[in-house]
Scaffold this motif. Structure first.
Motif, PDB file in Angstrom:
ATOM      1  N   ILE A 262       0.843  -1.202   0.000  1.00 34.90           N
ATOM      2  CA  ILE A 262       0.000   0.000   0.000  1.00 34.90           C
ATOM      3  C   ILE A 262       0.874   1.246   0.000  1.00 34.90           C
ATOM      4  O   ILE A 262       0.678   2.175  -0.794  1.00 34.90           O
ATOM      5  N   PHE A 277      -6.766   0.601  -2.511  1.00 34.55           N
ATOM      6  CA  PHE A 277      -7.246   0.591  -1.132  1.00 34.55           C
ATOM      7  C   PHE A 277      -7.065   1.950  -0.465  1.00 34.55           C
ATOM      8  O   PHE A 277      -7.978   2.469   0.172  1.00 34.55           O
ATOM      9  N   VAL A 281      -9.853   4.311   1.192  1.00 35.13           N
ATOM     10  CA  VAL A 281      -9.890   4.845   2.549  1.00 35.13           C
ATOM     11  C   VAL A 281     -10.122   6.351   2.495  1.00 35.13           C
ATOM     12  O   VAL A 281     -10.942   6.906   3.225  1.00 35.13           O
ATOM     13  N   PHE A 300      -3.348 -14.118   3.372  1.00 35.00           N
ATOM     14  CA  PHE A 300      -2.607 -14.470   4.582  1.00 35.00           C
ATOM     15  C   PHE A 300      -2.841 -15.919   4.962  1.00 35.00           C
ATOM     16  O   PHE A 300      -1.909 -16.649   5.273  1.00 35.00           O
TER      17      PHE A 300
ATOM     18  N   THR C 135      -1.799 -11.291  12.896  1.00 36.04           N
ATOM     19  CA  THR C 135      -1.428 -11.827  11.580  1.00 36.04           C
ATOM     20  C   THR C 135      -1.376 -10.712  10.539  1.00 36.04           C
ATOM     21  O   THR C 135      -0.729 -10.851   9.520  1.00 36.04           O
ATOM     22  N   PHE C 136      -2.066  -9.604  10.803  1.00 33.25           N
ATOM     23  CA  PHE C 136      -2.019  -8.485   9.862  1.00 33.25           C
ATOM     24  C   PHE C 136      -1.060  -7.416  10.381  1.00 33.25           C
ATOM     25  O   PHE C 136      -1.019  -7.161  11.582  1.00 33.25           O
ATOM     26  N   PRO C 137      -0.328  -6.763   9.489  1.00 35.93           N
ATOM     27  CA  PRO C 137       0.556  -5.682   9.941  1.00 35.93           C
ATOM     28  C   PRO C 137      -0.282  -4.560  10.563  1.00 35.93           C
ATOM     29  O   PRO C 137      -1.384  -4.283  10.098  1.00 35.93           O
ATOM     30  N   ILE C 139       0.010  -1.416  10.537  1.00 35.23           N
ATOM     31  CA  ILE C 139      -0.275  -0.230   9.724  1.00 35.23           C
ATOM     32  C   ILE C 139      -1.545  -0.455   8.895  1.00 35.23           C
ATOM     33  O   ILE C 139      -2.351   0.457   8.698  1.00 35.23           O
ATOM     34  N   LEU C 140      -1.752  -1.711   8.478  1.00 37.71           N
ATOM     35  CA  LEU C 140      -2.963  -2.033   7.713  1.00 37.71           C
ATOM     36  C   LEU C 140      -4.193  -1.898   8.598  1.00 37.71           C
ATOM     37  O   LEU C 140      -5.217  -1.334   8.195  1.00 37.71           O
ATOM     38  N   MET C 143      -4.946   1.744   9.066  1.00 41.69           N
ATOM     39  CA  MET C 143      -5.606   2.327   7.888  1.00 41.69           C
ATOM     40  C   MET C 143      -7.071   1.937   7.841  1.00 41.69           C
ATOM     41  O   MET C 143      -7.946   2.749   7.547  1.00 41.69           O
TER      42      MET C 143
END
Ligand SMILES: Nc1ncnc2c1ncn2[C@@H]1O[C@H](COP(=O)(O)OP(=O)(O)O)[C@@H](O)[C@H]1O
Ligand code: SF4
Ligand SMILES: [Mg+2]
Lengths: 327, 319, 302
Positions: A262, A277, A281, A300, C135-137, C139-140, C143
């Motif tokens: 991103i 994305f 946002v 993931f 499991t998700f960064p 920063i994501l 956002m």
């Protein structure tokens, strides 16, 4: 073996349903599907009719399963901006992101492992220490700043490489690739470095500490005692054992790379899903946000599963333990 | 049998730490004769493993061989120990569970070792590897198996096959049976002993078990706090120990003939000094019943080629 | 054995101690100049009356066309004194970072205490949530929360509330490490005698948790807070750089860098360079400080 794969698969599906639930809640309650389709001037009656038609009055669990059902069929609704189907938007931008992520991942893995091994073998040496302290700065440098500084140096001052976009792309079916043209490859360089640098330092540090750990193991000392050369000890004995955990973690990082894309995509105006994305946002384009979350979630989970399987394939102890029940 | 294969001359191993320089091995000298089995005994931390590591140049930093020399077949080796590893001197470690590379087939590890030292073809090396496995009592058909598919005892057999593969003249076996089931300990020791006797290979057998010393070794060296306390023919040392520490060790070993009920074992009181709190003089004096004034001040060196103890001073004739 | 550890750590401590000291000074100077921005800055960069378009793009160390005053770090496109803008931007970056860490800390510590002390399904729920979030960064996550919050706010409030939304987004994305550590320590502490004793004299759960367990987990929490502070500052700068953070009316360092990037090609490098260097110094100093703290206090951090 089969049982463990099935169990992992079950866990993955559970996580997916949870991510889908969050996606659904965002889609359903943050955005307003009716406003989106009709605009403010519609009458109350019209709105009620549409609500009924969209199934917004159904029980929530039913709406959720509808949402999942549609998602499985790649139906995420229309973007608020431009009213294009979200699935089409994402499909058109996915190749850009995947090519960028793949290139960065390979860059990070190759250079991370090489520098990691080097700094472990030459522990305490001048160059090794230099690499280590530089990496400390690398970790503190925000990704976007790396991108901006690279643009400044290589695009503005030296004019060697383009500062934005994918360059020329070649269309192969629904896929567009930048791998096949000179300008496409040149355009990939700066974004890949930007995106991969952080992972590179991570992989380097991990490789180094794993390697140092492995070099302390008895089987390495035994290999040395048997008169094997340093090269044989380092590469035939220490390296494979180092790589097992490194590949696992590096594999798991692949998901992060896609998410961090991103930032890189914004800096380089790279036409991928990340840019899509961040614009979503900014403009509060809820369907796109919700679909992106789901996409990243699937990615993931898929990667985690793949890494598990890879782990099973690499390590004979694990491979057999699933068969014999011994550990 | 009297030819010296290995000569360790006054070596010291030191660690630089924040408390200063620690001496893990302090001025130690030993000889190993051709074909003999030399035992090294002492409690944990006495420096047995460190001595073995020093011979092969395998001391991990921050430790280093800070003084002394090591000679092998009339050549000095402490400056380039890698030249003798494997085909001249090899080593067996304590825990077979972690001595073999878990990711590689045992055959690959054998063949790699053989090819490193011998100018033969791969096929010949595989043949040798199979023969090696057979000799240590492992079905050669299992040459392609991974280490984890073997039990601890079987793995130590593989380790022995590996250590013997390059045909060394000396094997340093660092507590080769300590990690194994009691039931297989004797088998493994017998195997090692038999194979080495057949080949005329010498062994330095590190152990903390006086029973093993008695049954297996020709000569024995007793280590205490990084120093050699006593050395001599195994029978002499066990029946007529000269150093008070050895006396304690022997007295505290259960006799095979004693009934398990009436053996009240002797215990040496106190414990071995820490490296950063080494007493002056004889390292054993705080625990020694016979300590003289001199013992607290001057460190005894090996007297009469036997023991580092002032009690032997001037007694040479009585030996 | 222990000595061996201490020795290697000691060696590192020694090498790093001057680094820690310098880092601390850098952070201190930056914080003080942000707090006293009004008195240090030559102009108020957001007072439109003080802006002269004619002063736009003045390079560093050149004079104001009207007053003859020197612009230490030059001006931006609108003739705004960059030095003043950086001081004010720094203030916003530090404020957002600090508030976000505080939020993450309060939330994480509370959830960790509850999970560790109460246990059972509540513990399960909180920790599974943490697993999924990890499991998700982050920063994501930030956002996403920013986007959701914007979606929930009426459009007219989006600019006004931007800083608050930013703080919440970053705060919510960073609570997990706090919760994990506190939960771990709580589970250890609650088995100890003094907690049983406190229960005997009739203190209730919350009193026990706050008074007895909390003081024991402060060390690791402090370390995590420092590291998270660096992360929060970078997250804020990143979001603002991407245009989904601090609004143009309240520019942070990230916003200034975003503006600076536009003028790289036309040669006005200073508009980018000075805010970037400031951000880098801040992030690096806080990071080094956190590293040093972690090694010195050496709590078992995940
Ligand atoms: N890295 C190190 N730093 C300081 N002392 C060490 C280190 N490694 C080993 N030692 C010391 O060296 C001595 C000898 O150890 P070792 O040879 O393993 O004893 P043994 O094999 O007889 O049980 C011990 O006192 C141990 O504490
Ligand atoms: S030298 Fe003295 S203290 Fe040491 S063992 Fe002999 S008698 Fe005991
Ligand atoms: Mg030992």
């Amino acid at each position: 073996m089969l049982i463990i794969i099935l169990r992992r698969l079950g866990q993955s599906i559970l996580v997916l349903f949870l991510v889908a639930l969050i996606s659904f809640l965002i889609f359903r309650f943050v955005g307003n599907p009716v406003d989106n389709l009709m605009g403010q001037e519609a009458t109350l009656l019209q709105r009620a009719a549409l609500e009924e038609a969209l199934g917004l009055n159904d029980p929530l669990y039913k709406q959720y399963f509808n949402f999942v059902w549609r998602a499985i069929h790649f139906d995420f609704g229309n973007s608020y901006r431009g009213a294009l189907p979200v699935a089409e938007l994402i499909a058109s931008r996915l190749p850009a992101t995947l090519e960028l992520a793949l290139t960065s991942a390979i860059f990070a893995l190759v250079f991370g492992v090489i520098t990691g091994i080097y700094t472990a073998i030459k522990r305490g040496g001048f160059i090794a220490n230099l690499i280590l302290s530089t990496s400390l700065i690398g970790v503190s440098l925000p990704t976007f700043l790396i991108g901006v500084l690279l643009i400044w140096l290589f695009a503005v001052e030296l004019r060697w490489l383009p500062s934005f976009g994918r360059g020329e792309v070649v269309t192969l079916g629904w896929w567009t690739t930048g791998f096949l043209t000179i300008s496409g490859l040149k355009s990939l360089i700066l974004p890949s470095i930007t995106l991969g640098l952080y992972q590179l330092t991570l992989i380097m540090r991990l490789t180094r500490s794993e390697m140092l750990e492995v070099l302390r193991q008895d089987y390495v000392r035994f290999a040395k005692a048997l008169g094997l050369s340093n090269k044989q000890v380092h590469f035939n004995h220490a390296l494979p054992n180092t790589l097992v955990p490194v590949i696992t973690i590096a594999g798991l990082q692949l998901g992060s790379i896609v998410a961090f894309a991103i930032i890189t995509e914004s800096v380089f105006q790279w036409p991928g899903v990340g840019l899509l994305f961040i614009n979503a946002v900014y403009f509060v384009d809820i369907p796109v946000m919700s679909a992106y979350l789901l996409l990243v979630g699937v990615l993931f989970v898929f990667i985690n599963l793949l890494v598990d399987l890879l782990y099973l394939a690499i390590d004979p102890r694990l491979r057999d333990s699933q068969l014999n029940g011994e550990r | 049998m009297s030819e010296n294969l290995l000569q360790i001359k006054n070596i010291s191993v030191t660690f630089k730490t924040r408390h200063g320089v620690l001496k893990a091995i302090d001025d130690l000298s030993l000889n190993v004769k051709k074909g003999e089995i030399l035992g090294l005994v002492g409690e944990s931390g006495a420096g047995k493993s460190m001595t073995g590591a020093a011979v092969l140049g395998l001391i991990d930093p921050p430790g280093r061989l800070s003084s002394g020399q090591i000679w092998y077949k009339g050549q000095r080796i402490d400056q380039a120990p890698e030249t003798i590893r494997g085909h001249e001197i090899s080593m067996i470690f304590q825990d077979p569970l972690v001595s073999l590379n878990p990711l590689r087939r045992i055959g690959d590890q054998l063949v790699e070792t053989i090819l490193t030292h011998m100018p033969i073809t791969k096929a010949e090396a595989v043949d040798r590897a199979r023969k090696g496995l057979e000799e240590v009592g492992i079905d050669p058909e299992r040459i392609n198996a991974y280490p984890h598919t073997f039990s601890g005892g079987m793995r130590q057999r593989v380790v022995i096959a590996l250590a013997l593969a390059p045909e060394p003249a000396l094997i340093i076996a660092d507590e080769p049976t300590t990690a194994l089931d009691v039931s297989v300990q004797a088998q493994i020791l017998d195997l090692l002993k038999q194979l080495c006797r057949e080949r005329g290979t010498s062994i330095i057998l590190v152990t903390h078990d006086m029973g093993v010393i008695a049954e297996t070794t020709d000569r024995v060296g007793v280590l205490y706090a990084g120093r050699l306390a006593e050395i001599g023919e195994t029978r002499d040392v066990l029946t007529n120990p000269k150093h008070p520490y050895t006396k304690g060790l022997v007295a505290s070993t259960p006799r095979i003939d004693a009934s398990s009920f009436d053996k009240t074992l002797y215990q040496i009181s106190g414990s071995m000094p820490k490296l950063d709190a080494m007493p002056n003089g004889c390292a054993f004096h705080p625990r020694c019943e016979f300590a003289l004034d001199k013992c607290r001040i001057d460190r005894p060196s090996i007297i009469a080629d036997r023991a580092a103890c002032w009690l032997l001073d001037g007694e040479e004739t009585l030996l | 054995m222990m000595n061996r550890f201490l020795d290697s750590d000691f060696f590192h401590d020694f090498l790093r101690a001057p680094v820690a000291l310098i880092s601390f000074c850098v952070v201190l100077i930056l914080v003080l100049s942000a707090v006293f921005a009004q008195f240090i800055a030559p102009t108020n960069p957001f007072d439109p009356a003080s802006l002269e378009l004619m002063n736009g793009f003045t390079p560093p160390l050149e004079a104001n066309m009207f007053t003859g005053e020197i612009f230490l770090l030059g001006t931006d496109d609108q003739g705004r004194d960059l030095f003043s803008a950086i001081l004010y931007g720094l203030r916003i970056s530090l404020f957002v970072g600090l508030m976000a860490v505080t939020l993450a800390m309060v939330l994480g510590v509370m959830l960790g205490l509850i999970a560790g002390y109460v246990g059972g399904w509540l513990d399960n729920l909180i920790m599974r949530l943490a697993d999924i979030q990890m499991t998700f960064p982050s920063i994501l996550i930030a956002m996403l929360i920013f986007g959701i919050a914007r979606g929930l706010l009426p459009p007219e409030l989006r600019y006004e509330m931007a800083i608050t939304v930013l703080i919440i987004s970053i705060g919510l994305s960073e609570w997990v490490p706090f919760a994990r550590t506190v939960r771990g320590s709580t589970m250890v502490e609650k088995e100890k005698e003094y907690v049983a004793a406190a229960r005997l004299i009739g203190l209730n759960r919350w009193q026990i948790m706050i008074r007895h367990i909390l003081p024991n987990v402060l060390g690791p929490v402090l370390v995590i807070a420092t590291i998270t502070f660096a992360l929060a500052i970078i997250a804020e700068a990143t979001l603002s750089f991407l245009g989904v953070g601090a609004p143009p009316t309240e520019p942070s360092l990230g916003t200034l860098i975003r503006v600076g990037q536009d003028y790289l090609f036309s040669g006005e490098w200073w508009i980018l360079l000075f805010p970037a260097v400031t951000l880098l110094a801040l992030a690096l100093a806080v990071n080094l400080l956190g590293d040093w703290l972690r090694d010195t206090l050496n709590p078992r951090l995940k």
